[in-house]
Design a protein around this motif. Structure first.
Motif, PDB file in Angstrom:
ATOM      1  N   THR A  47       0.853  -1.184   0.000  1.00  0.00           N
ATOM      2  CA  THR A  47       0.000   0.000   0.000  1.00  0.00           C
ATOM      3  C   THR A  47       0.889   1.234   0.000  1.00  0.00           C
ATOM      4  OG1 THR A  47      -0.103   0.097   2.425  1.00  0.00           O
ATOM      5  CG2 THR A  47      -1.787  -1.232   1.285  1.00  0.00           C
ATOM      6  N   PRO A  48       0.394   2.371  -0.464  1.00  0.00           N
ATOM      7  CA  PRO A  48       1.223   3.593  -0.481  1.00  0.00           C
ATOM      8  C   PRO A  48       1.712   4.001   0.916  1.00  0.00           C
ATOM      9  CG  PRO A  48      -0.696   3.870  -1.897  1.00  0.00           C
ATOM     10  CD  PRO A  48      -0.901   2.574  -1.163  1.00  0.00           C
ATOM     11  N   PHE A  49       0.858   3.767   1.906  1.00  0.00           N
ATOM     12  CA  PHE A  49       1.262   4.165   3.254  1.00  0.00           C
ATOM     13  C   PHE A  49       2.369   3.261   3.794  1.00  0.00           C
ATOM     14  CE2 PHE A  49       0.801   3.786   7.882  1.00  0.00           C
ATOM     15  CZ  PHE A  49       1.007   5.107   8.254  1.00  0.00           C
ATOM     16  N   LYS A  50       2.180   1.948   3.696  1.00  0.00           N
ATOM     17  CA  LYS A  50       3.166   1.018   4.238  1.00  0.00           C
ATOM     18  C   LYS A  50       4.446   0.989   3.414  1.00  0.00           C
ATOM     19  CE  LYS A  50      -0.139  -2.019   6.566  1.00  0.00           C
ATOM     20  NZ  LYS A  50      -0.617  -3.418   6.710  1.00  0.00           N
ATOM     21  N   GLN A  51       4.357   1.253   2.131  1.00  0.00           N
ATOM     22  CA  GLN A  51       5.543   1.266   1.282  1.00  0.00           C
ATOM     23  C   GLN A  51       6.122   2.675   1.113  1.00  0.00           C
ATOM     24  OE1 GLN A  51       7.088  -1.359   0.296  1.00  0.00           O
ATOM     25  NE2 GLN A  51       5.527  -2.810   1.083  1.00  0.00           N
ATOM     26  N   GLN A  52       5.581   3.635   1.863  1.00  0.00           N
ATOM     27  CA  GLN A  52       6.099   5.004   1.872  1.00  0.00           C
ATOM     28  C   GLN A  52       6.122   5.613   0.466  1.00  0.00           C
ATOM     29  OE1 GLN A  52       9.791   5.291   4.008  1.00  0.00           O
ATOM     30  NE2 GLN A  52       9.020   4.168   5.780  1.00  0.00           N
TER      31      GLN A  52
END
Length: 379
Positions: A47-52
């Motif tokens: 996800t964009p959040f977890k993968q920065q």
């Protein structure tokens, strides 16, 4: 016959059947391997959040953005510092050092009499004059110097459960060596510990001199001087005050705790138990009681005063001093110029560095831009 049937099948163009595992067993082993891989894997989800991979903004620090901040901080801090400094200077304060006051009867210094004998009280008097009216609520403090209440063993030498009125006759080992009398074989100290044992016990009596020998006592109020959180949550008397009869007072005390007003909730005692961070400190002793339609209706009037001290607390052993302090307050608190000076100095430095950086930018900034442009054209 099995061989013959196999040969017949091959002759007819058939094939030898292959043996495969049972479907249930194959699916079960695949599921187990997948679950094991999932347990071993610690990879965050895609996800964009977890993968920065979220959109981000990063400021680009340039002379046009940084230099105004220096001047903005300076413009804000300097006026605030002036306001703090003026407010602090409006606080009226008088400090009287009575460490070496003399006994009027014997002519001896009280500091010598108290040091050379135990439980000897020396009485001395100090005359002083207020040059102006102390308007508003006037507070009385005592001030000690070279007194290191922040020492680790001293700070830990207390029993919070005992101060809450629980197991008053069974103090904790943290109070050592002021836990029990006769090296833990005698009755327990209440309150125990080095902080309680060193309770400040000088007493003050203040008189105002009208004219000649006409004097009037200045009444002091000892209520409302401790933090409400301490009085309500940290210091409680036991359900059965008779539990104090199983204890004795600390070695340096002349009065047992059960004979003190409020016992463990005595506010002078609570104020002392809140240790100071620095070796020179002051603690709130009392407040001047304001009486309507009297000379103390709005504080203390200017004039001559007599301070009578029951000198009990020794300070010469550690080279300390004792002072009697009268002070008013403001919305900023007591008299303390540090905050105002700190704001003025910080704001002035910001403006100074802003001017320096502007000069550096004017002198060297265009040169760097020209060099970068030339390098880009040549490439």
């Amino acid at each position: 016959m099995a061989n013959n049937s196999t040969e017949d099948d091959l002759a007819d163009g058939g094939h030898i059947p292959t043996v495969s595992p049972k479907p249930d067993a194959q699916n079960g082993s695949a599921n187990r391997s997948e679950s094991i891989e999932e347990e071993k894997s610690r990879k965050p989800g895609n996800t964009p959040f977890k993968q920065q991979r979220l959109p981000a903004w990063q400021p680009i620090l340039t002379a046009g953005t940084v230099l105004p901040m220096f001047f903005l901080v300076g413009i804000i801090f300097i006026p605030l510092g002036v306001v703090f400094l003026v407010t602090s200077n409006k606080v009226q304060e008088l400090v009287i050092d009575y460490t070496e006051c003399v006994d009027a009867d014997t002519g001896l210094r009280c500091m010598d009499a108290v040091t050379n004998a135990s439980f000897v009280s020396c009485k001395c008097a100090v005359e002083f004059e207020l040059q102006e009216d102390f308007k508003g609520q006037v507070y009385v403090y005592y001030r000690l110097s070279r007194y290191y209440q922040n020492h680790r063993r001293y700070v830990n030498s207390r029993d919070d459960l005992q101060l809450l009125g629980q197991s008053v006759d069974e103090p904790s080992d943290t109070c050592d060596p002021y836990t029990n009398e006769y090296n833990e074989t005698g009755p327990a100290y209440a309150p125990c510990g080095a902080i309680a044992n060193s309770l400040f016990n000088d007493t003050f009596f203040l008189q105002y001199r009208y004219t000649g020998d006409t004097k009037e006592a200045v009444e002091l109020d000892y209520s409302g001087i401790a933090w409400k959180s301490d009085v309500n949550a940290k210091f409680q008397n036991p359900d059965n005050p008779g539990d104090f009869n199983k204890t004795i007072s600390p070695p340096n005390w002349g009065t047992p705790i059960q004979e003190m007003p409020g016992m463990l909730q005595n506010e002078s005692f609570i104020v002392w138990m809140r240790t100071a961070a620095f070796p020179t400190f002051r603690k709130l002793h009392s407040k001047v009681l304001r009486k309507p339609n009297t000379v103390y209706d709005n504080g203390l009037s200017k004039g001559l005063y007599s301070l009578y001290v029951d000198y009990n607390y020794p300070v010469t052993g550690f080279g300390g001093t004792k002072s009697f302090v009268l002070s008013t307050t403001s919305w900023l608190g007591g008299k303390n110029n540090f905050l105002g000076v700190a704001y003025i100095v910080t704001g002035s430095l910001c403006i100074l560095f802003g001017i320096i950086f502007i000069l550096v930018h004017v002198k060297y900034g265009n040169r760097n831009i020209l060099s970068a442009s030339t390098a880009s054209l040549m490439s």
